[in-house]
Design a protein around this motif. Sequence first.
Motif, short mmCIF file in Angstrom:
data_model
loop_
_atom_site.label_atom_id
_atom_site.label_comp_id
_atom_site.label_asym_id
_atom_site.label_seq_id
_atom_site.Cartn_x
_atom_site.Cartn_y
_atom_site.Cartn_z
N GLN A 181 -2.58 -42.41 -14.71
CA GLN A 181 -2.25 -41.25 -13.89
C GLN A 181 -2.40 -39.96 -14.72
O GLN A 181 -2.98 -38.98 -14.27
CB GLN A 181 -0.80 -41.40 -13.39
CG GLN A 181 -0.43 -40.56 -12.21
CD GLN A 181 -0.98 -41.13 -10.90
OE1 GLN A 181 -1.40 -42.28 -10.85
NE2 GLN A 181 -1.02 -40.30 -9.87
N GLU A 182 -1.88 -40.00 -15.91
CA GLU A 182 -1.90 -38.81 -16.78
C GLU A 182 -3.32 -38.46 -17.19
O GLU A 182 -3.72 -37.29 -17.21
CB GLU A 182 -1.02 -39.11 -18.02
CG GLU A 182 -0.67 -37.90 -18.84
CD GLU A 182 -0.38 -36.64 -18.00
OE1 GLU A 182 -1.02 -35.62 -18.27
OE2 GLU A 182 0.44 -36.69 -17.04
N PHE A 183 -4.12 -39.49 -17.49
CA PHE A 183 -5.52 -39.27 -17.88
C PHE A 183 -6.28 -38.59 -16.73
O PHE A 183 -6.98 -37.59 -16.95
CB PHE A 183 -6.14 -40.63 -18.22
CG PHE A 183 -7.60 -40.57 -18.57
CD1 PHE A 183 -8.03 -39.98 -19.76
CD2 PHE A 183 -8.56 -41.13 -17.73
CE1 PHE A 183 -9.38 -39.93 -20.09
CE2 PHE A 183 -9.91 -41.09 -18.06
CZ PHE A 183 -10.32 -40.49 -19.25
N PHE A 184 -6.11 -39.08 -15.53
CA PHE A 184 -6.79 -38.47 -14.39
C PHE A 184 -6.27 -37.06 -14.14
O PHE A 184 -7.03 -36.16 -13.81
CB PHE A 184 -6.68 -39.35 -13.13
CG PHE A 184 -7.82 -40.34 -13.02
CD1 PHE A 184 -7.89 -41.42 -13.87
CD2 PHE A 184 -8.83 -40.16 -12.08
CE1 PHE A 184 -8.95 -42.32 -13.80
CE2 PHE A 184 -9.89 -41.05 -12.00
CZ PHE A 184 -9.95 -42.14 -12.87
N ARG A 185 -4.95 -36.90 -14.29
CA ARG A 185 -4.38 -35.57 -14.03
C ARG A 185 -4.97 -34.54 -15.01
O ARG A 185 -5.34 -33.44 -14.63
CB ARG A 185 -2.85 -35.60 -14.17
CG ARG A 185 -2.19 -34.40 -13.47
CD ARG A 185 -0.71 -34.23 -13.76
NE ARG A 185 0.02 -35.43 -14.05
CZ ARG A 185 0.52 -36.27 -13.13
NH1 ARG A 185 0.38 -35.99 -11.85
NH2 ARG A 185 1.16 -37.36 -13.49
N SER A 186 -5.15 -34.95 -16.27
CA SER A 186 -5.63 -33.96 -17.24
C SER A 186 -7.16 -33.83 -17.20
O SER A 186 -7.68 -32.75 -17.46
CB SER A 186 -5.15 -34.28 -18.65
OG SER A 186 -5.74 -35.47 -19.10
N GLU A 187 -7.89 -34.90 -16.88
CA GLU A 187 -9.35 -34.83 -16.97
C GLU A 187 -10.05 -34.61 -15.62
O GLU A 187 -11.11 -33.99 -15.58
CB GLU A 187 -9.91 -36.14 -17.59
CG GLU A 187 -9.40 -36.42 -18.99
CD GLU A 187 -9.87 -35.37 -20.00
OE1 GLU A 187 -10.80 -34.60 -19.69
OE2 GLU A 187 -9.27 -35.31 -21.09
N PHE A 188 -9.53 -35.20 -14.58
CA PHE A 188 -10.22 -35.16 -13.28
C PHE A 188 -9.23 -34.74 -12.20
O PHE A 188 -9.03 -35.44 -11.20
CB PHE A 188 -10.79 -36.55 -12.92
CG PHE A 188 -11.58 -37.21 -14.02
CD1 PHE A 188 -12.77 -36.66 -14.46
CD2 PHE A 188 -11.15 -38.40 -14.59
CE1 PHE A 188 -13.51 -37.27 -15.47
CE2 PHE A 188 -11.88 -39.03 -15.59
CZ PHE A 188 -13.06 -38.46 -16.04
N ALA A 189 -8.59 -33.56 -12.42
CA ALA A 189 -7.47 -33.17 -11.56
C ALA A 189 -7.88 -33.12 -10.09
O ALA A 189 -7.11 -33.52 -9.21
CB ALA A 189 -6.93 -31.82 -12.01
N ASP A 190 -9.12 -32.65 -9.80
CA ASP A 190 -9.52 -32.55 -8.38
C ASP A 190 -9.86 -33.92 -7.78
O ASP A 190 -9.87 -34.08 -6.56
CB ASP A 190 -10.68 -31.55 -8.20
CG ASP A 190 -11.92 -31.92 -9.00
OD1 ASP A 190 -11.77 -32.56 -10.07
OD2 ASP A 190 -13.04 -31.59 -8.57
N ALA A 191 -10.14 -34.91 -8.63
CA ALA A 191 -10.46 -36.24 -8.11
C ALA A 191 -9.19 -37.08 -7.89
O ALA A 191 -9.18 -37.99 -7.06
CB ALA A 191 -11.39 -36.98 -9.07
N LEU A 192 -8.14 -36.73 -8.61
CA LEU A 192 -6.91 -37.54 -8.55
C LEU A 192 -6.38 -37.73 -7.12
O LEU A 192 -6.12 -38.87 -6.72
CB LEU A 192 -5.84 -36.92 -9.46
CG LEU A 192 -4.49 -37.63 -9.51
CD1 LEU A 192 -4.64 -39.06 -10.02
CD2 LEU A 192 -3.52 -36.86 -10.39
N PRO A 193 -6.28 -36.66 -6.31
CA PRO A 193 -5.73 -36.88 -4.96
C PRO A 193 -6.66 -37.69 -4.04
O PRO A 193 -6.23 -38.14 -2.98
CB PRO A 193 -5.56 -35.46 -4.39
CG PRO A 193 -6.22 -34.54 -5.34
CD PRO A 193 -6.52 -35.25 -6.61
#
Length: 460
Positions: A256-268
């Motif tokens: 979750q943290e990796f996606f939040r920091s690297e791919f914030a627009d893809a996370l949701p």
Amino acid sequence: MRLPAGAHINIVGAGLAGALLAVLLARRGLAVALYERRADPRQTQPERGRSINLALAARGMRALERAAVLESVRPLLIPMRGRMVHDRSGAAALQPYGQREHEVIYSVGRADLNRVLIEAAARHANVSVRFNQQCLRADLAAGHLSFREGVSGGEYQLPLAPTIATDGAGSAIRTSLAAAELVSVREEWLDHDYKELTIPAASGGALERHALHIWPRGGFMLIALPNTDGSFTATLFLARAGPRSFAALATPQAVQEFFRSEFADALPLVPDLAAQFAAHPQGQLGTVYTMPWHVGGEVLLLGDAAHAIVPFHGQGMNAAFEDCAELDALLASTAEWEELFTRFEESRRPNTAAIAQMALENYLEMRDAVLDAGFVRRKALAMALERRFPERFIPRYSMVMFHPEIPYAEAQRRGALQEQLLQELDQAGGGDAAADSPLAERLIRERLAPLAGAVAPGVR
Ligand SMILES: Cc1cc2nc3c(=O)[nH]c(=O)nc-3n(C[C@H](O)[C@H](O)[C@H](O)COP(=O)(O)OP(=O)(O)OC[C@H]3O[C@@H](n4cnc5c(N)ncnc54)[C@H](O)[C@@H]3O)c2cc1C
């Protein structure tokens, strides 16, 4: 001279290449026995773990057309006009793949495409398809193929010659030929793996449908290709070990943290990210170099079984389909199997070696260069040069993806000359306008011979 109609051939592996090859050989009147390890895809759900969708381009489409199956495949295709590059701020910009209306690539579901090809093969009375048959090995000394029947578990043997092995990157036939020292094999694995994640249709609407999405982040990247049901299949390419790696993503919180920091627009877009991440397999990526591809007229390796490549040019399937078309073309003028297999290898080896190399190079382009200002400038200059000198200059990416009449090896050779020229013009300054300079005219005329028949209408 030709092989006699009704001549028998085994094909092992009814994947993308095996099924297409069966159609082509059946149309030549050969009696084809096609064996496949998996269950019949017309009756079962596809297995997970191999790429869900793929990019189909002109080379693959030309081969499908040759087999008269392109029209059945068309409803499965989603055009992708370019790369939609997502930067860290969440901004997205489209980098078109080409500059003509038809210069697009197509996203296609692997399972659907495979099913359509198997249906096409099975429609021929001279093709028999047997599912749940796992080939264990080819025994050249004994002259047989060994199989395990998936349902009963029983083993049996069949006469080997002639056999075409299309059993994919992990080919059991290639492994047995290598063990008998009949071929030598080198497998070069990347230290990066991949994992696929589904962006459901409910959130897929947030992404432009007619593009291949990329989130390039330097040493790693996320990509996403559209599916016909409105969903997207995303693939994370990431180092296996190290600080930023799959190994470091061992907990749901870390993912979750990796996606939040690297791919914030893809996370949701991936609501059940942690669950998918834990459930989906982590695949390996590599290049397979095999020498030779055939043993006499007895057995030939084709497609990934002979020359699997990394997926970063989206050309493995396209190259495998081109293999099928080339074998079919050679069949028209070849009277016996050994000659056919020899001519096939002579003609295809330089080309598959070229795409293997270009595919490796494209990883760097996708994960790093697309965000680099110099790269974007040279790309624009290349497009401008193509508009001005369409008979001599076609960007390398376009040669590979849109110009099947230019063999891969030639695309690689011209691409190297063009890259040098682009660097020189870029250094001389002037941006796109450099394409109109006397220097551009002189360098192009000196270094790039005209391309026979490569100019499509409407480029100017
Ligand atoms: C992540 C990823 C993304 C990719 N994206 C693209 C892309 O965008 N565009 C592109 O052109 N290519 C792409 N590729 C490459 C493409 O998947 C392959 O090049 C293509 O599938 C090769 O076709 P094939 O028929 O040779 O092998 P496969 O499609 O792998 O088929 C092999 C078949 O043989 C069967 N089989 C295996 N072992 C046995 C056995 N022992 N006995 C009997 N049957 C057996 C398998 O079940 C399968 O049906 C990608 C690959 C990966 C891994």
